[in-house]
Design a protein around this motif. Structure first.
Motif, PDB file in Angstrom:
ATOM      1  N   ALA A 116       0.912  -1.251  -0.073  1.00 20.30           N
ATOM      2  CA  ALA A 116       0.282  -0.307   0.197  1.00 20.30           C
ATOM      3  C   ALA A 116       0.713   1.058  -0.190  1.00 20.30           C
ATOM      4  CB  ALA A 116      -0.655  -0.141   1.578  1.00 20.30           C
ATOM      5  N   ARG A 117       1.955   1.097   1.244  1.00 21.22           N
ATOM      6  CA  ARG A 117       2.713   2.162   0.777  1.00 21.22           C
ATOM      7  C   ARG A 117       3.380   2.830  -0.999  1.00 21.22           C
ATOM      8  NH1 ARG A 117       5.967   2.857   6.683  1.00 21.22           N
ATOM      9  NH2 ARG A 117       7.240   4.541   5.742  1.00 21.22           N
ATOM     10  N   ARG A 118       3.811   1.718  -1.237  1.00 20.81           N
ATOM     11  CA  ARG A 118       4.557   1.571  -1.986  1.00 20.81           C
ATOM     12  C   ARG A 118       4.278   1.742  -3.560  1.00 20.81           C
ATOM     13  NH1 ARG A 118       4.713  -0.621  -6.899  1.00 20.81           N
ATOM     14  NH2 ARG A 118       3.460  -2.298  -6.768  1.00 20.81           N
ATOM     15  N   LEU A 119       2.375   1.975  -3.523  1.00 23.11           N
ATOM     16  CA  LEU A 119       1.703   1.982  -5.021  1.00 23.11           C
ATOM     17  C   LEU A 119       1.497   3.865  -3.999  1.00 23.11           C
ATOM     18  CD1 LEU A 119      -1.125  -0.955  -4.587  1.00 23.11           C
ATOM     19  CD2 LEU A 119       0.062  -0.027  -6.058  1.00 23.11           C
ATOM     20  N   ILE A 120       1.339   3.431  -3.096  1.00 23.24           N
ATOM     21  CA  ILE A 120       1.463   5.738  -2.830  1.00 23.24           C
ATOM     22  C   ILE A 120       2.808   6.054  -3.304  1.00 23.24           C
ATOM     23  CG2 ILE A 120       1.036   7.555  -1.194  1.00 23.24           C
ATOM     24  CD1 ILE A 120      -1.146   5.949   0.595  1.00 23.24           C
ATOM     25  N   GLN A 121       4.062   6.066  -2.865  1.00 20.42           N
ATOM     26  CA  GLN A 121       5.605   6.479  -3.360  1.00 20.42           C
ATOM     27  C   GLN A 121       4.843   6.574  -4.643  1.00 20.42           C
ATOM     28  OE1 GLN A 121       7.505   4.573  -1.135  1.00 20.42           O
ATOM     29  NE2 GLN A 121       8.618   5.689   0.210  1.00 20.42           N
ATOM     30  N   GLN A 122       4.408   5.274  -5.801  1.00 18.98           N
ATOM     31  CA  GLN A 122       4.552   5.680  -6.892  1.00 18.98           C
ATOM     32  C   GLN A 122       3.731   5.971  -7.648  1.00 18.98           C
ATOM     33  OE1 GLN A 122       5.596   0.892  -8.145  1.00 18.98           O
ATOM     34  NE2 GLN A 122       8.150   1.704  -6.959  1.00 18.98           N
ATOM     35  N   GLY A 123       2.571   6.685  -7.508  1.00 15.49           N
ATOM     36  CA  GLY A 123       1.692   7.719  -7.678  1.00 15.49           C
ATOM     37  C   GLY A 123       0.071   6.607  -8.313  1.00 15.49           C
ATOM     38  N   PHE A 124       0.081   5.514  -7.840  1.00 15.11           N
ATOM     39  CA  PHE A 124      -0.575   4.541  -8.461  1.00 15.11           C
ATOM     40  C   PHE A 124      -1.687   4.339  -7.773  1.00 15.11           C
ATOM     41  CE2 PHE A 124       3.453   2.215 -10.312  1.00 15.11           C
ATOM     42  CZ  PHE A 124       2.940   2.482 -11.232  1.00 15.11           C
ATOM     43  N   ALA A 125      -1.245   4.667  -6.411  1.00 17.43           N
ATOM     44  CA  ALA A 125      -3.358   5.111  -5.372  1.00 17.43           C
ATOM     45  C   ALA A 125      -2.898   6.761  -4.925  1.00 17.43           C
ATOM     46  CB  ALA A 125      -3.306   4.062  -4.367  1.00 17.43           C
ATOM     47  N   ASP A 126      -3.817   6.801  -4.270  1.00 18.52           N
ATOM     48  CA  ASP A 126      -3.777   8.824  -3.597  1.00 18.52           C
ATOM     49  C   ASP A 126      -3.918   8.473  -2.327  1.00 18.52           C
ATOM     50  OD1 ASP A 126      -3.562  10.564  -6.334  1.00 18.52           O
ATOM     51  OD2 ASP A 126      -6.019   9.822  -6.017  1.00 18.52           O
ATOM     52  N   GLY A 127      -4.919   7.361  -1.576  1.00 16.12           N
ATOM     53  CA  GLY A 127      -4.713   7.237   0.097  1.00 16.12           C
ATOM     54  C   GLY A 127      -4.761   6.102  -0.144  1.00 16.12           C
TER      55      GLY A 127
END
Length: 166
Positions: A116-127
């Protein structure tokens, strides 16, 4: 022969609190940690959501995250479905569904939370969206660190049940 016993000074905490209050006028001990953590999360969410509303390019993409007991399945128990319903009721979109088994390890050691943190860091998720704060951590310090990390990355954390209610 008489022995002398010293009594420990128990007022040091009061002196320390008075000193902290005199150095920082905004210093206040939180009466309830849950309420304080709720305010901290809401402040981070306000900044993240205001920034997102200002850009207004698409729906907010969230990761639905759940913690389950050992041997349980978040999909089967309906936790992820409840999170999706909550997110969609607020007008957002769930892009990823992740879960971990609840255990003693801190959140950053769980593979689902790391993803979940990786998805946020890489811009694939906003929150991230969860049912309650215990999906992340029951420990106040660990939970606070994760809320601060999300705020630093302008990523809102949406909860179905806020911290002060649990």
């Amino acid at each position: 022969m008489t022995t002398t016993r010293t009594v420990p000074d128990r007022t040091w905490m009061d002196r320390d609190n008075r000193l902290a209050a005199s150095l920082d006028p905004s210093y206040r001990r939180p009466p309830r940690p849950g309420l304080w953590l709720k305010r901290l999360r809401e402040q981070g969410n306000d900044g993240a959501l205001n920034e997102f509303d200002r850009r207004r390019v698409r729906q907010l993409r969230l990761v639905a995250y759940a913690s389950t007991l050992a041997g349980a399945d978040a999909e089967r128990d309906g936790d992820l479905a409840r999170i999706r319903v909550m997110v969609e009721a607020r007008g957002h979109f769930v892009g990823h569904f992740l879960s971990d088994q609840l255990g003693p390890q801190e959140p950053t050691r769980r593979p689902g939370w790391q993803e979940a943190r990786r998805l946020i860091q890489q811009g694939f998720a906003d929150g991230i969206a969860c049912l309650d704060r215990y999906a992340i951590s029951a420990n106040n310090d660990e939970y606070e660190l994760e809320v601060r990390w999300l705020a630093e990355h302008a990523a809102p954390l949406l909860l179905d049940r806020h911290e002060a209610a649990t």
